[in-house]
Design a protein around this motif. Structure first.
Motif: not given
Length: 188
Positions: A112-126
């Motif tokens: 799941e994509l949580l956030d996408a920015a130049e500083e960081a891309v955050r995803v969650r896996v399960a």
């Protein structure tokens, strides 16, 4: 060599040459080489920007054209290098995650994509990792590779839930044990 392979090899060679340029001891050689590189990059940026304007003015910059640019590794890499890609970072990352979803899903992993920015891309896996990957580390590398390819300007990829992913372990059951169990079960 595939288009992606050729682009990756070229990008790797550029990185090597930049390192060699920076290692030059003679500033009289290093500075003109840096300036030459910058002037060539500026020339390409201006020409590509004008090309994008012409394509857009002609009315052919539609979703199909944008997808064609994204599919072509060389064109996409060039547009990204010059900051001219028609899709913004969140859109490119979202598409990369969507592409990964069925492949990872087949291996028991949800993403799941949580956030996408130049500083960081955050995803969650399960999920429970099974199939292609032997380790959570391989899964992490595949996710990072896909995101950095789509958004090379991002600084890092944070993957929440990675330590919690269960790894499916395959156990070898000797044939004679399996046969003995069936024989015993049949005798009862």
């Amino acid at each position: 060599m595939s288009d992606e392979g050729a682009v990756a090899a070229q990008q790797h060679r550029i990185d090597e040459l930049i390192v060699a340029l920076e290692a030059l001891d003679d500033p009289r050689a290093r500075e003109p080489a840096r300036e030459l590189l910058q002037v060539v990059l500026d020339l390409h940026t201006n020409g590509l920007a004008r090309l994008m304007e012409i394509v857009s003015a002609a009315g052919v910059m539609d979703e199909a054209m944008i997808e064609a640019f994204e599919r072509d590794a060389g064109v996409s890499a060039l547009l990204l290098l010059h900051g001219l890609h028609p899709q913004d970072l969140p859109t490119r990352v979202s598409r990369a995650v969507e592409k990964m979803r069925p492949l990872l899903g087949a291996q028991g992993i949800q993403i799941e994509l949580l956030d996408a920015a130049e500083e960081a891309v955050r995803v969650r896996v399960a999920g429970r990792l099974q199939g292609k990957h032997n380790s959570v580390g391989e899964l992490q590398q595949e996710i990072e590779r896909a995101i950095f390819e789509a958004a090379p300007e991002t600084m890092r990829v944070d993957i929440a839930g990675l330590p919690d992913v269960n790894v499916h372990e395959l156990h070898f059951v000797p044939h004679h044990t399996e046969t003995a169990s069936r024989t015993e079960a049949g005798a009862q």
